[in-house]
Design a protein around this motif. Sequence first.
Motif, PDB file in Angstrom:
ATOM      1  N   TYR A 155     -34.070  -0.854 -11.729  1.00  0.00           N
ATOM      2  CA  TYR A 155     -33.853  -1.645 -10.523  1.00  0.00           C
ATOM      3  C   TYR A 155     -35.185  -1.729  -9.779  1.00  0.00           C
ATOM      4  CZ  TYR A 155     -28.808  -1.216 -11.205  1.00  0.00           C
ATOM      5  OH  TYR A 155     -27.529  -1.282 -11.713  1.00  0.00           O
ATOM      6  N   ALA A 156     -35.641  -2.951  -9.554  1.00  0.00           N
ATOM      7  CA  ALA A 156     -36.930  -3.144  -8.893  1.00  0.00           C
ATOM      8  C   ALA A 156     -36.943  -2.505  -7.504  1.00  0.00           C
ATOM      9  CB  ALA A 156     -37.248  -4.640  -8.793  1.00  0.00           C
ATOM     10  N   GLU A 157     -35.807  -2.529  -6.825  1.00  0.00           N
ATOM     11  CA  GLU A 157     -35.717  -1.937  -5.484  1.00  0.00           C
ATOM     12  C   GLU A 157     -35.999  -0.433  -5.542  1.00  0.00           C
ATOM     13  OE1 GLU A 157     -32.415  -1.471  -1.848  1.00  0.00           O
ATOM     14  OE2 GLU A 157     -31.806  -2.191  -3.840  1.00  0.00           O
ATOM     15  N   ASP A 158     -35.459   0.243  -6.536  1.00  0.00           N
ATOM     16  CA  ASP A 158     -35.677   1.685  -6.658  1.00  0.00           C
ATOM     17  C   ASP A 158     -37.128   1.992  -7.002  1.00  0.00           C
ATOM     18  OD1 ASP A 158     -32.986   1.901  -6.196  1.00  0.00           O
ATOM     19  OD2 ASP A 158     -32.451   2.406  -8.266  1.00  0.00           O
ATOM     20  N   THR A 159     -37.686   1.223  -7.924  1.00  0.00           N
ATOM     21  CA  THR A 159     -39.087   1.436  -8.303  1.00  0.00           C
ATOM     22  C   THR A 159     -40.006   1.255  -7.100  1.00  0.00           C
ATOM     23  OG1 THR A 159     -38.633   0.670 -10.550  1.00  0.00           O
ATOM     24  CG2 THR A 159     -40.935   0.672  -9.833  1.00  0.00           C
ATOM     25  N   ALA A 160     -39.770   0.186  -6.338  1.00  0.00           N
ATOM     26  CA  ALA A 160     -40.615  -0.081  -5.162  1.00  0.00           C
ATOM     27  C   ALA A 160     -40.477   1.023  -4.129  1.00  0.00           C
ATOM     28  CB  ALA A 160     -40.246  -1.433  -4.561  1.00  0.00           C
ATOM     29  N   HIS A 161     -39.251   1.488  -3.915  1.00  0.00           N
ATOM     30  CA  HIS A 161     -39.047   2.557  -2.930  1.00  0.00           C
ATOM     31  C   HIS A 161     -39.741   3.840  -3.363  1.00  0.00           C
ATOM     32  CE1 HIS A 161     -37.110   5.221  -0.039  1.00  0.00           C
ATOM     33  NE2 HIS A 161     -36.950   6.052  -1.071  1.00  0.00           N
ATOM     34  N   CYS A 234     -32.664   6.521  -3.974  1.00  0.00           N
ATOM     35  CA  CYS A 234     -32.359   5.823  -5.230  1.00  0.00           C
ATOM     36  C   CYS A 234     -31.014   6.293  -5.781  1.00  0.00           C
ATOM     37  CB  CYS A 234     -33.453   6.079  -6.260  1.00  0.00           C
ATOM     38  SG  CYS A 234     -35.098   5.519  -5.767  1.00  0.00           S
ATOM     39  N   ARG A 237     -28.064   4.868  -3.714  1.00  0.00           N
ATOM     40  CA  ARG A 237     -27.754   3.462  -4.002  1.00  0.00           C
ATOM     41  C   ARG A 237     -26.982   3.287  -5.300  1.00  0.00           C
ATOM     42  NH1 ARG A 237     -32.952   2.379  -1.479  1.00  0.00           N
ATOM     43  NH2 ARG A 237     -34.046   2.822  -3.438  1.00  0.00           N
ATOM     44  N   ARG A 238     -27.118   4.205  -6.245  1.00  0.00           N
ATOM     45  CA  ARG A 238     -26.588   3.975  -7.601  1.00  0.00           C
ATOM     46  C   ARG A 238     -25.428   4.876  -7.998  1.00  0.00           C
ATOM     47  NH1 ARG A 238     -28.746  -0.690  -7.137  1.00  0.00           N
ATOM     48  NH2 ARG A 238     -30.952  -0.508  -6.560  1.00  0.00           N
TER      49      ARG A 238
END
Length: 293
Positions: A155-161, A234, A237-238
């Motif tokens: 998930y791009a959101e998790d990587t960015a965070h 992360c 969220r999952r």
Amino acid sequence: MKDNYDDRKTRASAWFRSLRDDIVAAFEALEDSHGGDQPAGRFEVTETKRHSDDGSDAGGGLMSVMRGGRVFEKVGVNVSTVYGQLGDRAVAAMSARKNMDGLRADPTFWASGISLVAHMQNPHAPAVHMNTRMFWTPVAHWFGGGSDLNPAIEYAEDTAHFHGVLKDHCDRHSADAYDRYKAWADDYFYVPHRHRARGVGGIFYDDLNTGDWEADFAFTQDVGRAFLPAFVPCVERRRHLPWSDADREAQLVHRGLYAEYNLVYDRGTKFGLETGHDANAVLMSLPPIAKWT
């Protein structure tokens, strides 16, 4: 000099233990908050010992492992403080890599650190690794460590965070630290025989000795402090997302990649086994179940 380094060793070892306590408490709180009929997971704590060739005291630590939790399928948070004499193979490898020929004359060493690997129940929640350590010899001392995210389903959101939190903590010390250590992680956590990275990266550093021990220790502490705020959101969220058999298959295959890396390339695994540390603690990073296609 000796007294100065005795104090520094004590402070570093105490810090790694304190960080371990904070992470264990945070992970058990995640288990408590998840809900469900299954009992919340708890860490089983075991004392570990390093085995010296001559039978003398060589230090040890704590292996803390949770299995079969609500959120974590397997997670280990280990701390250790070990010391004694490096074996011939470790001296040869370290002397070649660090240009430390003086180790051959006096292979005395002391090392302390924390090592963490988490494998999750939900395939959408990323696996993760973190470790920081201090290593001392009569020739030189240094810090090292890092943290990287290993999702089976990205998930791009998790990587960015995750990267954003690491960068924030690195930026407190140097404007270019994050870029340098991210690039190092991209190189270090690459799996050559699979021609791919083992995850979405993070930071990695080694041989950190700027000549200012306090600054290097402060940086290493901030790498540790970054871990929970980088990783826990992360998971939040999952962890409740529904998942399928195909998702579980992807998770198990990715764990196979992770196991390959740790057994073939990881420096910490090699060092721990070569220097006589508790094998169960060294191999704590391996997943409970994995699969190869």
